[in-house]
Design a protein around this motif. Structure first.
Motif, PDB file in Angstrom:
ATOM      1  N   GLY A  16      38.970  -0.435  32.896  1.00 37.55           N
ATOM      2  CA  GLY A  16      38.800   0.640  33.831  1.00 37.55           C
ATOM      3  C   GLY A  16      37.662   1.096  34.010  1.00 37.55           C
ATOM      4  N   SER A  17      36.519   0.637  32.993  1.00 30.84           N
ATOM      5  CA  SER A  17      35.178   1.127  33.297  1.00 30.84           C
ATOM      6  C   SER A  17      34.573   1.040  34.647  1.00 30.84           C
ATOM      7  N   ARG A  18      33.778   1.919  35.154  1.00 28.81           N
ATOM      8  CA  ARG A  18      33.253   1.502  36.481  1.00 28.81           C
ATOM      9  C   ARG A  18      31.705   2.614  36.606  1.00 28.81           C
ATOM     10  N   ILE A  19      30.834   2.096  37.366  1.00 23.47           N
ATOM     11  CA  ILE A  19      30.064   3.064  37.873  1.00 23.47           C
ATOM     12  C   ILE A  19      30.050   3.554  39.330  1.00 23.47           C
ATOM     13  N   ILE A  20      29.945   4.960  39.392  1.00 23.95           N
ATOM     14  CA  ILE A  20      30.360   5.591  40.666  1.00 23.95           C
ATOM     15  C   ILE A  20      29.116   6.191  41.137  1.00 23.95           C
ATOM     16  N   TYR A  21      28.664   5.907  42.325  1.00 26.21           N
ATOM     17  CA  TYR A  21      27.521   6.611  43.072  1.00 26.21           C
ATOM     18  C   TYR A  21      28.212   7.940  43.785  1.00 26.21           C
ATOM     19  N   MET A  38      23.673  11.764  32.721  1.00 27.87           N
ATOM     20  CA  MET A  38      23.510  10.111  33.333  1.00 27.87           C
ATOM     21  C   MET A  38      23.549   9.402  32.050  1.00 27.87           C
ATOM     22  N   CYS A  39      24.230   8.250  31.688  1.00 27.77           N
ATOM     23  CA  CYS A  39      24.002   7.162  30.828  1.00 27.77           C
ATOM     24  C   CYS A  39      22.717   6.542  30.773  1.00 27.77           C
ATOM     25  N   ARG A  40      22.270   6.420  29.736  1.00 28.81           N
ATOM     26  CA  ARG A  40      20.878   5.564  29.650  1.00 28.81           C
ATOM     27  C   ARG A  40      21.307   4.097  28.984  1.00 28.81           C
ATOM     28  N   SER A  41      20.792   2.868  29.290  1.00 29.35           N
ATOM     29  CA  SER A  41      20.878   1.677  28.669  1.00 29.35           C
ATOM     30  C   SER A  41      19.636   1.642  27.317  1.00 29.35           C
ATOM     31  N   LYS A  42      20.413   1.047  26.436  1.00 20.89           N
ATOM     32  CA  LYS A  42      19.488   0.732  25.280  1.00 20.89           C
ATOM     33  C   LYS A  42      18.628  -0.413  25.577  1.00 20.89           C
ATOM     34  N   LYS A  43      18.757  -1.312  26.368  1.00 20.14           N
ATOM     35  CA  LYS A  43      18.202  -2.584  26.419  1.00 20.14           C
ATOM     36  C   LYS A  43      16.940  -2.488  27.439  1.00 20.14           C
ATOM     37  N   ASN A  44      17.035  -1.429  28.474  1.00 22.78           N
ATOM     38  CA  ASN A  44      15.995  -1.302  29.273  1.00 22.78           C
ATOM     39  C   ASN A  44      14.839  -0.404  28.434  1.00 22.78           C
ATOM     40  N   LEU A 103      26.850  -2.683  33.890  1.00 21.20           N
ATOM     41  CA  LEU A 103      27.807  -1.829  33.429  1.00 21.20           C
ATOM     42  C   LEU A 103      27.793  -2.161  31.932  1.00 21.20           C
ATOM     43  N   THR A 104      27.798  -3.175  31.610  1.00 23.11           N
ATOM     44  CA  THR A 104      27.873  -3.818  30.084  1.00 23.11           C
ATOM     45  C   THR A 104      26.897  -3.236  29.213  1.00 23.11           C
ATOM     46  N   ASN A 105      25.498  -3.048  29.613  1.00 27.03           N
ATOM     47  CA  ASN A 105      24.689  -2.226  28.970  1.00 27.03           C
ATOM     48  C   ASN A 105      25.094  -0.837  28.700  1.00 27.03           C
ATOM     49  N   LEU A 106      25.440  -0.243  29.832  1.00 27.55           N
ATOM     50  CA  LEU A 106      25.927   1.182  29.726  1.00 27.55           C
ATOM     51  C   LEU A 106      26.945   1.232  28.575  1.00 27.55           C
ATOM     52  N   GLU A 107      27.945   0.376  28.560  1.00 27.13           N
ATOM     53  CA  GLU A 107      29.200   0.258  27.837  1.00 27.13           C
ATOM     54  C   GLU A 107      28.660   0.292  26.290  1.00 27.13           C
ATOM     55  N   ASN A 108      27.656  -0.741  26.285  1.00 31.79           N
ATOM     56  CA  ASN A 108      27.359  -0.891  24.640  1.00 31.79           C
ATOM     57  C   ASN A 108      26.432   0.306  24.235  1.00 31.79           C
ATOM     58  N   ALA A 109      25.838   0.749  25.242  1.00 37.89           N
ATOM     59  CA  ALA A 109      25.091   2.261  24.610  1.00 37.89           C
ATOM     60  C   ALA A 109      26.086   3.268  24.518  1.00 37.89           C
ATOM     61  N   ILE A 110      27.287   3.241  24.948  1.00 35.18           N
ATOM     62  CA  ILE A 110      28.147   4.533  24.508  1.00 35.18           C
ATOM     63  C   ILE A 110      28.877   3.997  23.301  1.00 35.18           C
ATOM     64  N   ALA A 111      29.157   2.809  23.112  1.00 33.04           N
ATOM     65  CA  ALA A 111      29.892   2.418  21.850  1.00 33.04           C
ATOM     66  C   ALA A 111      29.084   2.697  20.612  1.00 33.04           C
ATOM     67  N   ASP A 112      27.477   2.441  20.929  1.00 32.18           N
ATOM     68  CA  ASP A 112      26.810   2.631  19.663  1.00 32.18           C
ATOM     69  C   ASP A 112      26.826   4.121  19.462  1.00 32.18           C
ATOM     70  N   ILE A 113      26.666   5.015  20.477  1.00 30.53           N
ATOM     71  CA  ILE A 113      26.513   6.392  20.168  1.00 30.53           C
ATOM     72  C   ILE A 113      28.077   6.983  19.840  1.00 30.53           C
ATOM     73  N   LEU A 114      28.991   6.555  20.117  1.00 28.63           N
ATOM     74  CA  LEU A 114      30.211   7.000  19.517  1.00 28.63           C
ATOM     75  C   LEU A 114      30.262   6.700  18.066  1.00 28.63           C
ATOM     76  N   VAL A 115      29.879   5.420  17.687  1.00 25.21           N
ATOM     77  CA  VAL A 115      29.916   5.160  16.249  1.00 25.21           C
ATOM     78  C   VAL A 115      28.793   5.911  15.509  1.00 25.21           C
ATOM     79  N   LYS A 116      27.666   6.224  16.061  1.00 25.03           N
ATOM     80  CA  LYS A 116      26.676   6.974  15.420  1.00 25.03           C
ATOM     81  C   LYS A 116      27.237   8.591  15.066  1.00 25.03           C
TER      82      LYS A 116
END
Length: 122
Positions: free
Chosen positions: A103-108, A8-14, A73-86
């Motif tokens: 098309g990005s989304r969060i699904i329960y 599960m994706c984790r946010s950088k900002k929390n 959603l935007t916090n999760l996207e930012n985390a993924i973008a930074d990880i893909l660059v790292k």
């Protein structure tokens, strides 16, 4: 290209922490242990995708979460973008390479923790 990360994706900002630089004694803001562990674990799944993509792409992320807790959603996207660059999947996450998040989304889905990243050339 489709990348499946069974986490599960984790946010950088929390839950950021205030830390002390051991050399200078100055305070700085650091990432939470949860995010640091998530980033490290993602590296295990991303090493085979090391491309340093330099052309314009669209990222579509599907974040599967096991509960209905509210997430940004935007916090999760930012985390993924930074990880893909790292991990050098993308050369950079600036606008000339990462042009859209269509098309990005969060699904329960109870009991499912997964992040699926689709990278398509624009």
């Amino acid at each position: 290209m489709i990348i499946k990360i069974p986490l599960m994706c984790r946010s950088k900002k929390n839950s950021q922490r205030i830390l002390v630089n051991k050399r200078t004694g100055k305070l700085f803001i650091g990432q939470s242990e949860i995010y640091i562990n998530f980033e490290r674990e993602c590296g295990k799944f991303l090493t085979k995708y090391k491309n340093n993509i330099t052309y314009p792409v669209n990222l579509k992320c599907t974040f599967y979460v096991p509960n209905k807790r509210k997430r940004d959603l935007t916090n999760l996207e930012n985390a993924i973008a930074d990880i893909l660059v790292k991990y050098k999947v993308l050369e950079d996450d600036n606008y000339s390479i990462l042009q859209s998040w269509d098309g990005s989304r969060i699904i329960y889905e109870k009991g499912r923790e997964e992040t699926i990243i689709e990278i398509t050339k624009v």
